[in-house]
Design an enzyme around this catalytic site. Structure first.
Site, PDB file in Angstrom:
ATOM      1  CG  ASP A 105      52.347  38.951  42.124  1.00  0.00           C
ATOM      2  OD1 ASP A 105      51.362  39.590  42.532  1.00  0.00           O
ATOM      3  OD2 ASP A 105      52.673  38.909  40.917  1.00  0.00           O
ATOM      4  CG  HIS A 303      51.576  42.488  46.471  1.00  0.00           C
ATOM      5  ND1 HIS A 303      50.766  41.375  46.530  1.00  0.00           N
ATOM      6  CD2 HIS A 303      52.288  42.377  45.313  1.00  0.00           C
ATOM      7  CE1 HIS A 303      50.971  40.621  45.445  1.00  0.00           C
ATOM      8  NE2 HIS A 303      51.886  41.205  44.704  1.00  0.00           N
TER       9      HIS A 303
END
Length: 326
Positions: A105, A303
């Protein structure tokens, strides 16, 4: 804390931020692990023992503003140049001259920029969820402001100091649970449902989070850990990363279009917007990541990639690391 019979050592080392807290397992070549938003060193809890068992010194940090690392008061203390300086300081504080850096991320962006600016320190780079895009292009705040039409993109929503904090901090645990669920493969909103990356005018991000659904990777103890960290620190330090994107754009202007030439690996989730929205960045890897060893898209993964698919990610990372020149 022990996992799989290995001891995790916690300590803080000096850095330009003041101090950086780290968790460490194993001995051997240094592998530095950088988390994203809204996370912690703890996001690498499955990778630390796997990397240690494979013969590496695995070190996961709390990025400045998070956990037990220092939290400078100034908003502009969270620009990318400062985070790179922290990473270099950690490597040197550990008595090492170089490291492999792996990020997820926002940590992927921090890892990539660390490798770009300090190639003599960061000899290889692993990117999880967020593809490498060279510096340059339009000013970020202008680009994000044009997204979503009548809705507001979450990055724009995060810009005003105090605004997102007012949504999150009254119920940190509930907000985190919803945010994690919104971006996890097994709990994310169905196709066609309102996108949780956007905010309706006058609304909040939480309005679009799944209700009463917990991702399979997120146990109660895991959520308790994350919640306790952010209940203690607040969210401002974490959100300040988003509030420096225009500064980063200016700071890194001299590197516009620059490729990352070190050996690299990318792992993305097939159901992760960070991967699908940036498909063109992945297509450009022959130019932007000429040292790319492998690029993996994990089908059915969201994610939170190293927590959703720990065994698969560990196998990819250890295979890649084993092939690197020592």
């Amino acid at each position: 804390m022990t996992r799989h019979g290995l001891q995790t050592t916690h300590r803080s080392v000096p850095s330009p931020a003041g101090r950086i807290h780290l968790a460490e397992q194993g001995t051997g070549p240094l592998v530095l692990l950088i988390h994203g938003f809204p996370e912690s060193w703890y996001s690498w809890r499955h990778q630390l023992p796997a990397l240690a068992a494979a013969g590496y010194r695995a070190v996961a940090i709390d990025v400045r503003g998070y956990g037990r690392s220092s939290k400078p008061a100034a908003t502009d203390a969270y620009r990318m140049l400062d985070l790179v300086a922290d990473n270099v300081a950690v490597v040197h504080a550990l008595g090492e001259e170089s490291a492999v850096v792996i990020g997820h991320d926002w940590g992927a962006g921090i890892a990539a920029t660390s490798a770009l600016l300090r190639p003599e320190v960061f000899r290889a780079v692993g990117l999880l969820s967020v593809p490498y895009t060279p510096p340059g292009g339009p000013r970020p705040s202008s680009a994000f402001a044009q997204m979503g039409g009548d809705e507001e993109f979450y990055v724009s929503y995060f810009q005003e100091p105090g605004r997102a904090e007012a949504e999150i901090e009254p119920d940190v645990r509930g907000w985190l649970a919803g945010f994690y669920a919104a971006l996890s493969a097994d709990t994310m909103p169905a196709a066609g449902a309102p996108d949780p990356h956007f905010v309706s005018r006058g609304g909040t991000l939480r309005d679009r989070f799944p209700s009463g659904r917990t991702p399979g990777w997120l146990g109660e103890r895991d959520l308790d850990f994350y919640a306790a960290e952010f209940e203690r620190t607040g969210l401002t330090g974490a959100l300040n990363r988003y509030r420096n994107m225009d500064r980063d754009w200016e700071d890194l202007a001299a590197f516009e279009g620059a490729p990352l030439t070190q050996p690299s690996v990318f792992i993305g989730g097939g159901m992760d917007a960070s991967t699908t929205w940036l498909a063109e960045a992945i297509d450009a890897y022959p130019v932007t990541l000429p040292g790319l060893v492998a690029s993996h898209i994990l089908d059915g993964c969201g994610h939170w990639i190293q927590q959703e698919r720990p065994a698969q990610v560990n196998r990819i990372l250890t295979d890649w690391l084993a092939a690197l020149p020592r």
